[in-house]
Design a protein around this motif. Structure first.
Motif, PDB file in Angstrom:
ATOM      1  N   GLY A 343       0.782  -1.225   0.000  1.00  0.00           N
ATOM      2  CA  GLY A 343       0.000   0.000   0.000  1.00  0.00           C
ATOM      3  C   GLY A 343       0.814   1.275   0.000  1.00  0.00           C
ATOM      4  N   VAL A 344       2.149   1.176   0.060  1.00  0.00           N
ATOM      5  CA  VAL A 344       3.014   2.352   0.086  1.00  0.00           C
ATOM      6  C   VAL A 344       3.979   2.258  -1.090  1.00  0.00           C
ATOM      7  N   ALA A 345       3.987   3.289  -1.922  1.00  0.00           N
ATOM      8  CA  ALA A 345       4.884   3.286  -3.088  1.00  0.00           C
ATOM      9  C   ALA A 345       6.243   3.862  -2.745  1.00  0.00           C
ATOM     10  N   VAL A 346       6.276   4.918  -1.935  1.00  0.00           N
ATOM     11  CA  VAL A 346       7.529   5.578  -1.575  1.00  0.00           C
ATOM     12  C   VAL A 346       7.578   5.744  -0.068  1.00  0.00           C
ATOM     13  N   ARG A 347       8.727   5.427   0.505  1.00  0.00           N
ATOM     14  CA  ARG A 347       8.900   5.604   1.950  1.00  0.00           C
ATOM     15  C   ARG A 347      10.266   6.193   2.228  1.00  0.00           C
ATOM     16  N   LEU A 348      10.287   7.362   2.832  1.00  0.00           N
ATOM     17  CA  LEU A 348      11.511   7.997   3.294  1.00  0.00           C
ATOM     18  C   LEU A 348      11.570   7.852   4.812  1.00  0.00           C
ATOM     19  N   ASN A 349      12.650   7.223   5.290  1.00  0.00           N
ATOM     20  CA  ASN A 349      12.759   6.947   6.719  1.00  0.00           C
ATOM     21  C   ASN A 349      14.004   7.617   7.285  1.00  0.00           C
ATOM     22  N   ASP A 350      13.802   8.692   8.075  1.00  0.00           N
ATOM     23  CA  ASP A 350      14.901   9.422   8.726  1.00  0.00           C
ATOM     24  C   ASP A 350      15.987   9.815   7.726  1.00  0.00           C
ATOM     25  N   VAL A 351      15.588  10.385   6.619  1.00  0.00           N
ATOM     26  CA  VAL A 351      16.521  10.737   5.543  1.00  0.00           C
ATOM     27  C   VAL A 351      17.233  12.048   5.869  1.00  0.00           C
ATOM     28  N   ALA A 352      18.558  12.015   5.683  1.00  0.00           N
ATOM     29  CA  ALA A 352      19.374  13.224   5.820  1.00  0.00           C
ATOM     30  C   ALA A 352      20.139  13.418   4.517  1.00  0.00           C
ATOM     31  N   PHE A 353      20.266  14.662   4.109  1.00  0.00           N
ATOM     32  CA  PHE A 353      20.964  14.945   2.848  1.00  0.00           C
ATOM     33  C   PHE A 353      21.576  16.329   2.901  1.00  0.00           C
ATOM     34  N   ARG A 354      22.766  16.429   2.271  1.00  0.00           N
ATOM     35  CA  ARG A 354      23.422  17.724   2.125  1.00  0.00           C
ATOM     36  C   ARG A 354      24.166  17.733   0.800  1.00  0.00           C
ATOM     37  N   LEU A 365      14.121  13.279   7.773  1.00  0.00           N
ATOM     38  CA  LEU A 365      12.907  13.485   6.989  1.00  0.00           C
ATOM     39  C   LEU A 365      12.146  12.169   6.869  1.00  0.00           C
ATOM     40  N   VAL A 366      10.862  12.211   7.142  1.00  0.00           N
ATOM     41  CA  VAL A 366      10.011  11.024   7.065  1.00  0.00           C
ATOM     42  C   VAL A 366       8.823  11.335   6.160  1.00  0.00           C
ATOM     43  N   LEU A 367       8.561  10.449   5.201  1.00  0.00           N
ATOM     44  CA  LEU A 367       7.445  10.666   4.280  1.00  0.00           C
ATOM     45  C   LEU A 367       7.017   9.337   3.669  1.00  0.00           C
ATOM     46  N   ASP A 368       5.713   9.103   3.645  1.00  0.00           N
ATOM     47  CA  ASP A 368       5.128   7.961   2.946  1.00  0.00           C
ATOM     48  C   ASP A 368       4.212   8.483   1.845  1.00  0.00           C
ATOM     49  N   ILE A 369       4.350   7.887   0.641  1.00  0.00           N
ATOM     50  CA  ILE A 369       3.448   8.216  -0.466  1.00  0.00           C
ATOM     51  C   ILE A 369       2.660   6.957  -0.802  1.00  0.00           C
ATOM     52  N   PRO A 370       1.375   6.945  -0.556  1.00  0.00           N
ATOM     53  CA  PRO A 370       0.568   5.744  -0.812  1.00  0.00           C
ATOM     54  C   PRO A 370       0.574   5.367  -2.288  1.00  0.00           C
ATOM     55  N   ALA A 371       0.527   4.083  -2.553  1.00  0.00           N
ATOM     56  CA  ALA A 371       0.512   3.594  -3.930  1.00  0.00           C
ATOM     57  C   ALA A 371      -0.773   4.032  -4.620  1.00  0.00           C
ATOM     58  N   GLY A 372      -0.630   4.463  -5.876  1.00  0.00           N
ATOM     59  CA  GLY A 372      -1.782   4.843  -6.673  1.00  0.00           C
ATOM     60  C   GLY A 372      -2.306   6.226  -6.416  1.00  0.00           C
ATOM     61  N   GLN A 373      -1.739   6.944  -5.468  1.00  0.00           N
ATOM     62  CA  GLN A 373      -2.195   8.297  -5.170  1.00  0.00           C
ATOM     63  C   GLN A 373      -1.265   9.341  -5.771  1.00  0.00           C
ATOM     64  N   ARG A 374      -1.827  10.527  -5.930  1.00  0.00           N
ATOM     65  CA  ARG A 374      -1.087  11.648  -6.489  1.00  0.00           C
ATOM     66  C   ARG A 374      -0.789  12.633  -5.376  1.00  0.00           C
ATOM     67  N   THR A 375       0.513  12.884  -5.148  1.00  0.00           N
ATOM     68  CA  THR A 375       0.935  13.754  -4.056  1.00  0.00           C
ATOM     69  C   THR A 375       1.619  14.988  -4.628  1.00  0.00           C
ATOM     70  N   ALA A 376       1.208  16.154  -4.157  1.00  0.00           N
ATOM     71  CA  ALA A 376       1.823  17.410  -4.582  1.00  0.00           C
ATOM     72  C   ALA A 376       2.755  17.913  -3.488  1.00  0.00           C
ATOM     73  N   VAL A 403      15.647   5.241   1.501  1.00  0.00           N
ATOM     74  CA  VAL A 403      14.610   5.652   0.551  1.00  0.00           C
ATOM     75  C   VAL A 403      14.155   4.410  -0.194  1.00  0.00           C
ATOM     76  N   ALA A 404      12.882   4.097  -0.103  1.00  0.00           N
ATOM     77  CA  ALA A 404      12.303   2.974  -0.847  1.00  0.00           C
ATOM     78  C   ALA A 404      11.380   3.533  -1.921  1.00  0.00           C
ATOM     79  N   ARG A 405      11.516   3.026  -3.132  1.00  0.00           N
ATOM     80  CA  ARG A 405      10.714   3.502  -4.262  1.00  0.00           C
ATOM     81  C   ARG A 405      10.498   2.348  -5.229  1.00  0.00           C
ATOM     82  N   PRO A 406       9.531   2.467  -6.131  1.00  0.00           N
ATOM     83  CA  PRO A 406       9.309   1.406  -7.129  1.00  0.00           C
ATOM     84  C   PRO A 406      10.513   1.236  -8.045  1.00  0.00           C
ATOM     85  N   GLY A 407      10.622   0.050  -8.626  1.00  0.00           N
ATOM     86  CA  GLY A 407      11.730  -0.228  -9.529  1.00  0.00           C
ATOM     87  C   GLY A 407      11.681   0.629 -10.779  1.00  0.00           C
ATOM     88  N   ARG A 408      10.487   0.886 -11.291  1.00  0.00           N
ATOM     89  CA  ARG A 408      10.338   1.712 -12.502  1.00  0.00           C
ATOM     90  C   ARG A 408       9.870   3.102 -12.092  1.00  0.00           C
TER      91      ARG A 408
END
Length: 583
Positions: A343-354, A365-376, A403-408
């Motif tokens: 049910g989750v297409a993208v998951r960012l778990n405690d992401v740090a970047f510079r 940074l923490v963020l979940d993007i549900p599968a099949g939904q459109r997030t702005a 960072v977890a994301r779909p293969g395509r």
């Protein structure tokens, strides 16, 4: 592999030799044939000096006649023909093997360059990669006319000629061998200086390519911010860096010539002195001394040529190591696509970047993007929206977290590129198996079918550089249609409709809706009307997610998004009133 800064890796000498040996598989029998022919043709070329020495002794003894001269002349002509033919065949075979191996390496380089993880290319700078696939390939290919004759003929000449000297009178070979350390010292000096200078020259070329590329890509920004003079100075500085290292390389060549001239004088003087001593003691003849001098003279040219070819060879090897450094980047360097869970297409778990050594833009940074939904994703300029899209797409790797994301996953930005080629080729880049019916359906879905009516040859029309020019809106329609045909699981639109202007905004928004229909979408929105149509809205500020919810929820909450929406509505109403007044 050694690596300088964030540049792409450069193969070590051992790695380069190992890869060239691997590429030579299937060509080694021909390489052995080259060696045998090279030794044979070189041995034939030793006949003229020896037979001239024989003639000199016969003349001094008074036993030479017309027949002797004819035999000597015939032998010299025959040896010249056979030697030239053998040398020509040797060079042709060596050239074919060289270019076959180089072609294999070039294909491997391009294949790997096209599949490199985007974060590697972005971190190193695309100028580095372009320099390796253009300047370095050219340098290696252009080295062939100088390198091949030296490595296939000159080396054989040195070895066989030394053997001829030893067979003639061993003191002559010893005398010349005593001088060889001078050439060894010259080579050691050069090999200590040359590779560093040529490597720096190639690195400077990469830096120049990067500056030129950035100026071209950011042309509109450069003009808009009045940065023309600044960018001009940057390119000049990078070009001057190339000129400085090129001049240093030429100085090294001049110093090399002086050392070689000293070696020549020492070689000739040594052999002359030994010849005088041997003749004076009756241990040799004038003819033998003449043959020895001619052999040494034959040796000096090849030795100097070999040393100067090492000059070209070092430049080519510097480029070859850079090519192999990219071509042999292991496949493990590609980040594998992870799965985020049901049910989750993208998951960012405690992401740090510079960026580089700068401060952290993201932290935990923490963020979940549900599968099949459109997030702005919305926020002010500099909030981190584009960086978030790049991290999710895999262009940038997080410093910490996962960072977890779909293969395509496919990312489209506002910088749309139209490749030189047919419209069909441009549309099927991500879907090479797509039929014309598939292309037509995709064009209909994105509202770009009318483009075919404008093009003289339909899908076969050449577009891009030198072809039919497309407007910004048409180029963005092409990019969106290309994405629809590629059919990714996750589509990321980073202000992908921002460049067309308000005239085509509605058209491109409808095209984006068609592309995102039925799939997970992440939209970096520059117009709040885009965000309002999405299932969820994420509001960013200074690299943090400060609000997350639906449009109605965020407007009702009266927070940052609510204030942005109120200002957006007020501006739109004002524009509408101005439009009615003007009409």
């Amino acid at each position: 592999m050694s690596q300088v800064s964030a540049a792409l890796p450069v193969a070590s000498g051992r790695e380069t030799a190992r890869e060239v040996w691997r590429l030579s598989r299937g060509h080694r029998l021909r390489l052995v044939t080259v060696g045998v022919l090279g030794v044979a043709s070189t041995a034939v070329n030793l006949i003229p000096p020896i037979i001239i020495g024989f003639l000199v002794d016969r003349v001094r003894a008074g036993t030479a006649d017309a027949g002797t001269v004819l035999v000597v002349a015939a032998a010299m002509v025959l040896s010249a023909i056979l030697g030239a033919a053998g040398t020509a065949v040797t060079i042709v075979l060596a050239t074919r093997v060289y270019h076959t191996i180089l072609a294999g390496l070039r294909e491997q380089l391009v294949r790997r360059a096209m599949t490199l993880p985007q974060h590697l290319v972005e971190r190193a700078g695309t100028g580095d990669l372009i320099s390796r696939t253009s300047d370095d390939v050219t340098a290696v290919a252009d080295a062939a006319p100088a390198v091949i004759p030296a490595l296939t003929v000159t080396a054989f000449t040195i070895v066989v000629s030394l053997g001829g000297l030893a067979a003639l009178e061993w003191p002559y070979a010893v005398a010349f061998a005593v001088v060889l350390p001078v050439y060894v010292l010259v080579m050691r000096w050069y090999l200590r200086i040359g590779p560093r200078v040529y490597g720096a020259e190639r690195a400077a070329m990469s830096a120049r390519a990067q500056q030129i590329l950035e100026s071209q890509r950011g042309y509109a920004t450069v003009l808009g911010l009045g940065l023309t003079e600044q960018r001009h100075r940057s390119v000049l500085d990078a070009s001057w860096g190339v000129a400085v290292w090129t001049l240093r390389a030429r100085v090294v060549q001049a110093m090399l010539s002086l050392r070689l001239n000293f070696g020549e004088c020492l070689s000739l003087a040594t052999v002359l002195v030994i010849g005088f001593v041997l003749i004076d003691s009756g241990a040799s003849t004038v003819g033998a001394a003449t043959a020895a001098m001619l052999l040494v003279l034959r040796l000096l040219g090849p030795i100097n040529e070999l040393v100067f070819v090492v000059d070209d060879l070092q430049s080519a090897l510097a480029s070859l190591s850079r090519m192999i450094g990219v071509a042999t980047i292991p496949a493990e360097a590609d980040e594998p696509a992870a799965t985020a869970g049901a049910g989750v297409a993208v998951r960012l778990n405690d992401v740090a970047f510079r960026y580089g050594d700068g401060p952290r833009l993201f932290d935990n940074l923490v963020l979940d993007i549900p599968a099949g939904q459109r997030t702005a994703v919305v926020g002010s300029s500099g909030a981190g929206k584009t960086t978030l899209a790049a991290v999710i797409a895999g262009i940038h790797l997080p410093e910490d977290g996962t960072v977890a994301r779909p293969g395509r996953t496919t990312l489209i930005t506002q910088e749309t590129h139209v490749f030189a080629g047919s419209l069909r080729d441009n549309l099927t880049l991500g879907a090479p198996a797509a039929s014309d019916d598939d292309i037509q359906a995709a064009l209909d879905a994105t509202g770009a079918a009318g483009l075919l009516d404008l093009l003289p040859d339909g899908l076969n029309t050449t577009i891009g550089t030198g072809g039919y020019p497309l407007t910004d809106a048409q180029a963005q329609q092409l990019a969106l249609t290309r994405l629809l045909l590629a059919d990714p699981e996750l589509a990321i639109l980073d202000e992908a409709t921002a460049e067309a202007g308000s005239t085509h905004a509605g058209l491109l928004d409808r095209a984006a809706d068609a592309v995102l229909d039925g799939r997970t979408g992440l939209v970096i929105a520059h117009r709040l009307s885009q965000a309002a149509t999405c299932d969820r809205i994420v509001v960013m500020e200074h690299g943090r997610i400060i609000e997350n919810g639906t449009h109605d929820e965020l407007v009702a909450a009266g927070g940052v998004y609510g204030e942005l929406w109120s200002a957006w509505e007020a501006g739109r109403n004002m524009n509408n009133k101005a439009g009615r007044t003007g009409s």
